[in-house]
Design an enzyme around this catalytic site. Structure first.
Site, PDB file in Angstrom:
ATOM      1  N   CYS A   1      -2.900  -2.438   6.423  1.00  0.00           N
ATOM      2  CA  CYS A   1      -3.135  -1.109   6.993  1.00  0.00           C
ATOM      3  C   CYS A   1      -4.492  -1.046   7.685  1.00  0.00           C
ATOM      4  CB  CYS A   1      -3.026  -0.020   5.937  1.00  0.00           C
ATOM      5  SG  CYS A   1      -4.164  -0.212   4.548  1.00  0.00           S
TER       6      CYS A   1
ATOM      7  N   GLN B   1      -5.207  -0.719  -4.485  1.00  0.00           N
ATOM      8  CA  GLN B   1      -5.836  -1.844  -5.172  1.00  0.00           C
ATOM      9  C   GLN B   1      -6.646  -1.402  -6.377  1.00  0.00           C
ATOM     10  OE1 GLN B   1      -7.699  -4.712  -2.565  1.00  0.00           O
ATOM     11  NE2 GLN B   1      -9.115  -5.392  -4.161  1.00  0.00           N
TER      12      GLN B   1
ATOM     13  N   HIS C   1      -5.885  -6.028   3.564  1.00  0.00           N
ATOM     14  CA  HIS C   1      -4.943  -4.923   3.683  1.00  0.00           C
ATOM     15  C   HIS C   1      -4.441  -4.821   5.120  1.00  0.00           C
ATOM     16  CE1 HIS C   1      -5.747  -2.826  -0.270  1.00  0.00           C
ATOM     17  NE2 HIS C   1      -6.678  -3.762  -0.245  1.00  0.00           N
TER      18      HIS C   1
ATOM     19  N   CYS D   1       0.842  -1.186   0.000  1.00  0.00           N
ATOM     20  CA  CYS D   1       0.000   0.000   0.000  1.00  0.00           C
ATOM     21  C   CYS D   1       0.886   1.249   0.000  1.00  0.00           C
ATOM     22  CB  CYS D   1      -0.894  -0.020   1.230  1.00  0.00           C
ATOM     23  SG  CYS D   1      -1.749   1.533   1.553  1.00  0.00           S
ATOM     24  N   GLU D   2       0.619   2.158  -0.912  1.00  0.00           N
ATOM     25  CA  GLU D   2       1.463   3.349  -1.013  1.00  0.00           C
ATOM     26  C   GLU D   2       1.212   4.352   0.106  1.00  0.00           C
ATOM     27  OE1 GLU D   2      -0.981   6.246  -4.085  1.00  0.00           O
ATOM     28  OE2 GLU D   2       0.444   4.819  -4.919  1.00  0.00           O
ATOM     29  N   HIS D   3       0.120   4.201   0.842  1.00  0.00           N
ATOM     30  CA  HIS D   3      -0.203   5.157   1.898  1.00  0.00           C
ATOM     31  C   HIS D   3       0.571   4.899   3.191  1.00  0.00           C
ATOM     32  CE1 HIS D   3      -4.244   5.492  -0.384  1.00  0.00           C
ATOM     33  NE2 HIS D   3      -3.377   6.381  -0.834  1.00  0.00           N
ATOM     34  N   HIS D   4       0.748   3.614   3.536  1.00  0.00           N
ATOM     35  CA  HIS D   4       1.450   3.285   4.781  1.00  0.00           C
ATOM     36  C   HIS D   4       2.624   2.332   4.555  1.00  0.00           C
ATOM     37  CE1 HIS D   4      -2.700   4.364   6.085  1.00  0.00           C
ATOM     38  NE2 HIS D   4      -2.032   5.036   7.000  1.00  0.00           N
TER      39      HIS D   4
END
Length: 207
Positions: free
Chosen positions: A167, A137, A165, A96-99
């Site tokens: 996250c 995703q 996920h 995941c690019e956010h976390h």
């Protein structure tokens, strides 16, 4: 660019070598991160951790350096077969690019040939190429669909991805059993009957 020594085995990339400059650069930052977390980067269990993390990150993001369309073009064959081709339960592992935490699950992909078919091992390869990048995703689903559609020019493409996920499971709402499903369709799969057939096939058991 990652300086990987790549050898293809069964349609997948075996990575034997890493870009040492990148390893050193990333590892130096992870020493600082460990220190900022209150750890001692010099203790026995952590001495090699920055280097291990640097190599792991290079592997987990090596999809940036691979042309997914070229993967497909390398195994395209003229064929008059025009019925649905389904490859289901393809393992998906991404970040995941956010976390920068993992998400993982399965992809189910179908296409209807329009003069060309592709070697079946190349479909999972395309999934890996896009999954081995920092992702969400939703974008991953669309990138796989668009690559197959633009390269093979089939009568239609269908992609469904189901993932858990970390996250969500490890932080935030901490819902360990939540599964996220995304889908993307082109051409013939925008027809309700064809799409329903695809969805039936990916949920059916051969037992």
């Amino acid at each position: 660019m990652h300086d990987f020594d790549e050898a293809e085995q069964d349609g997948y990339i075996k990575i034997d070598q890493y870009n040492e400059k990148h390893v050193e650069r990333i590892a130096s930052h992870y020493k600082d991160i460990l220190d900022a977390l209150g750890e001692d980067p010099s203790r026995e269990g952590l001495i090699k951790t920055p280097e291990r993390v640097a190599k792991a990150l290079q592997f987990l993001t090596h999809g940036y350096d691979i042309d997914a369309a070229e993967v497909l073009r390398g195994a395209m064959f003229e064929e008059e077969y025009s019925q649905m081709v389904v490859v289901k339960d393809i393992e998906v592992y991404s970040m995941c690019e956010h976390h920068m935490l993992p998400f993982f699950g399965k992809a189910h992909i179908a296409y209807i040939p329009n003069g060309h078919i592709v070697g079946l091992s190349k479909i999972p390869r395309v999934v890996d190429v896009f999954a081995r990048r920092l992702q969400v995703q939703e974008r991953l689903t669309n990138e796989i669909r668009d690559c197959i559609q633009d390269t093979l020019k089939p009568a239609g493409v269908a992609v469904v991805i189901e993932c858990k996920h970390m996250c969500m499971a490890m932080r935030g709402v901490q819902k360990q059993n939540s599964v996220t499903t995304t889908s993307a369709f082109t051409g013939a799969f925008q027809n309700d009957v064809t799409r329903s057939e695809f969805l039936r096939l990916i949920t059916a058991s051969l037992d």
